[in-house]
Design a protein around this motif. Sequence first.
Motif, mmCIF file in Angstrom:
data_model
loop_
_atom_site.group_PDB
_atom_site.id
_atom_site.type_symbol
_atom_site.label_atom_id
_atom_site.label_comp_id
_atom_site.label_asym_id
_atom_site.label_seq_id
_atom_site.Cartn_x
_atom_site.Cartn_y
_atom_site.Cartn_z
ATOM 1 N N SER A 277 1.174 -1.346 -0.250
ATOM 2 C CA SER A 277 -0.070 -0.032 -0.114
ATOM 3 C C SER A 277 0.852 1.304 -0.197
ATOM 4 N N ARG A 278 1.409 2.263 -1.254
ATOM 5 C CA ARG A 278 2.193 2.644 -1.573
ATOM 6 C C ARG A 278 1.594 3.999 -0.272
ATOM 7 N N LYS A 279 2.949 4.869 0.755
ATOM 8 C CA LYS A 279 2.691 5.808 1.450
ATOM 9 C C LYS A 279 2.811 6.723 0.398
ATOM 10 N N PRO A 280 2.005 7.792 0.628
ATOM 11 C CA PRO A 280 2.087 9.338 0.288
ATOM 12 C C PRO A 280 3.309 10.101 1.103
ATOM 13 N N VAL A 281 4.581 10.763 0.402
ATOM 14 C CA VAL A 281 5.345 11.338 1.307
ATOM 15 C C VAL A 281 5.259 12.670 0.882
ATOM 16 N N SER A 282 5.274 12.644 2.087
ATOM 17 C CA SER A 282 5.554 14.973 2.077
ATOM 18 C C SER A 282 7.827 14.645 2.131
ATOM 19 N N PHE A 283 7.521 16.760 2.270
ATOM 20 C CA PHE A 283 8.355 17.348 1.974
ATOM 21 C C PHE A 283 8.647 18.413 2.807
ATOM 22 N N TYR B 100 5.403 20.386 2.564
ATOM 23 C CA TYR B 100 3.982 19.267 2.309
ATOM 24 C C TYR B 100 3.708 18.395 2.735
ATOM 25 N N ASP B 101 2.737 18.042 3.241
ATOM 26 C CA ASP B 101 2.342 17.389 4.761
ATOM 27 C C ASP B 101 1.152 16.163 3.687
ATOM 28 N N SER B 102 1.574 15.187 3.172
ATOM 29 C CA SER B 102 0.937 14.484 2.818
ATOM 30 C C SER B 102 0.061 14.024 3.410
ATOM 31 N N SER B 103 -0.584 14.078 4.684
ATOM 32 C CA SER B 103 -1.664 13.402 5.300
ATOM 33 C C SER B 103 -2.532 14.398 5.386
ATOM 34 N N SER B 104 -2.854 16.081 5.151
ATOM 35 C CA SER B 104 -3.197 16.492 4.842
ATOM 36 C C SER B 104 -3.225 17.352 3.219
ATOM 37 N N LYS B 105 -2.070 16.854 3.231
ATOM 38 C CA LYS B 105 -2.528 17.002 1.749
ATOM 39 C C LYS B 105 -1.812 18.518 1.581
ATOM 40 N N HIS C 167 -2.315 26.193 0.321
ATOM 41 C CA HIS C 167 -3.087 25.481 0.097
ATOM 42 C C HIS C 167 -3.240 24.122 -0.289
ATOM 43 N N GLN C 168 -4.588 23.434 -0.313
ATOM 44 C CA GLN C 168 -4.613 22.151 -1.170
ATOM 45 C C GLN C 168 -4.056 21.199 -2.159
ATOM 46 N N VAL C 169 -3.725 19.921 -2.661
ATOM 47 C CA VAL C 169 -3.165 20.288 -3.577
ATOM 48 C C VAL C 169 -2.409 18.445 -2.940
ATOM 49 N N GLN D 225 1.233 5.279 7.618
ATOM 50 C CA GLN D 225 -0.396 4.571 7.161
ATOM 51 C C GLN D 225 -1.179 4.941 8.087
ATOM 52 N N TRP D 226 -0.902 4.444 9.341
ATOM 53 C CA TRP D 226 -2.586 4.856 9.833
ATOM 54 C C TRP D 226 -2.949 6.066 10.039
ATOM 55 N N LEU D 227 -1.819 7.297 9.811
ATOM 56 C CA LEU D 227 -2.725 8.564 9.758
ATOM 57 C C LEU D 227 -3.266 9.050 9.177
ATOM 58 N N HIS D 228 -3.114 8.401 7.794
ATOM 59 C CA HIS D 228 -4.379 8.836 7.132
ATOM 60 C C HIS D 228 -5.251 7.579 6.181
ATOM 61 N N SER D 229 -5.184 6.583 6.343
ATOM 62 C CA SER D 229 -5.342 5.219 5.668
ATOM 63 C C SER D 229 -6.970 5.712 6.192
ATOM 64 N N GLN D 230 -8.019 5.708 5.445
ATOM 65 C CA GLN D 230 -9.461 5.915 5.454
ATOM 66 C C GLN D 230 -10.079 4.182 6.194
ATOM 67 N N PRO D 231 -10.350 3.689 6.742
ATOM 68 C CA PRO D 231 -11.127 2.900 7.164
ATOM 69 C C PRO D 231 -12.454 2.009 6.441
ATOM 70 N N LEU D 232 -12.321 1.402 6.380
ATOM 71 C CA LEU D 232 -13.347 0.445 4.827
ATOM 72 C C LEU D 232 -14.558 0.246 6.169
ATOM 73 N N ASP D 233 -14.667 -0.152 6.731
ATOM 74 C CA ASP D 233 -15.839 -0.243 7.514
ATOM 75 C C ASP D 233 -15.506 0.338 9.284
ATOM 76 N N PRO D 234 -16.284 1.812 9.114
ATOM 77 C CA PRO D 234 -15.950 2.215 10.330
ATOM 78 C C PRO D 234 -16.554 1.367 11.287
#
Length: 358
Positions: A91-97, A194-199, A220-222, A262-271
């Motif tokens: 599960s590819r992790k988004p990268v912040s910089f 750039y924060d990849s969890s809040s984009k 700005h959100q991107v 991963q836990w910082l940004h992943s969305q639970p499939l079944d809340p």
Amino acid sequence: MLQFYSPPSASSSIHPFRSLVFLSSLLSALHLSLSIPNKPHFGSNFVFIGDAKFTNNSSCIRLTDPRISSPSSGLIVLKKPIRLLSPNSKSRKPVSFSTDFTFSISPHNGDGLAFLVLPRNFQSKFSGESFGVLKESRFLGVEFDTLIDENVGDVNANHVGLDVGSLVSVKTSNVSSIGLVLNSGVKLHSWVDYDSSSKRIEVRLSKFGSPRPYNPLMVHQVDLGEMWRNEEVIVGLSSSTGNSMQTSSVYTWNFRTRDVPQWLHSQPLDPQAFSREHSEEKLAQKRKICALGFISGLVFLTGCGALLALVVLFLWALFENSSETVLTIPGKCTVHSGDFRYEKINVVVRDSPTDAKN
Ligand SMILES: *[C@@H]1O[C@H](CO)[C@@H](O)[C@H](O)[C@H]1NC(C)=O
Ligand SMILES: *[C@@H]1O[C@H](CO)[C@@H](O)[C@H](O)[C@H]1NC(C)=O
Ligand SMILES: *[C@@H]1O[C@H](CO)[C@@H](O)[C@H](O)[C@H]1NC(C)=O
């Protein structure tokens, strides 16, 4: 979750070890900061494109030189490409910089300077105008613009703009509103995070030597993970003169990326399952804390004490070292305080996800 910040061999979720793990990570951060004064301001990690070159006895990089060519344009890019989605997991992790650079722009109405994220094969498309990106449709740019170009909807000749694939900025901010002038020839310091969890991308600007401002000049959100996927990209600093005699110089540049757990940004499939799992986890954690009770608290407090002593030592060493640098490299741009501040921020950043989990 600690495994992310410590070598796998040191992994443990038991409370007393937490402070030890944190201490060791702080030590490695310390090592990094304190070794910086011995390094040159710019390593051999750059590719120079266009008119960009070292000047002033290699202490600065001049991006444009209108006395040599007109219009003049120049770009420096980091040799090593990066990915904005980390490739090393299923599960590819988004990268912040985070990046920060110090620069100056001479008092003429040229295009100014821009921080760019570009496709890896960009170099052959570099052109002499508009930060060199006219032939490129895929780029992210943070421009420090010193010219009103009504074709691209500029607000004034002193603004910061965020460009996504087009020189018509998706967002602009008035630099005059914070009392600075981009093309005054004065050294300025900018931070782009750039924060990849809040984009979110945040841009800060201050006069060189001033601390990093708390409030960003532009937010700005991107979604850069979505924009670049798993593609390799390069990052650079670019400048172009237009029809003016403007020169732009860069004195320091730091750039670093970090993965996000991963836990910082992943969305639970079944809340519901997620919250069930979560409350069970919490219950188990509570029991563990009770069991460890007094001893863990004591060890933790001791750790905190040691930490405080370390931080004091760290700060002391820092100021010792920075004044030493100023004395031993006379005549060069004295730039290290910026680097130190950057490293200090990093210590805080490393710490916070651990806290958030508690
Ligand atoms: C340039 O820097 C080198 C090394 O720091 C120094 O030895 C030399 O004297 C400097 N030259 C000038 C012209 O400042
Ligand atoms: C930018 O800010 C300055 C100072 O606050 C103000 O005088 C000027 O009108 C602003 N320009 C724009 C285009 O908002
Ligand atoms: C070049 O170095 C000198 C000191 O050797 C310094 O006074 C001057 O400001 C520097 N020029 C630039 C453009 O940074």
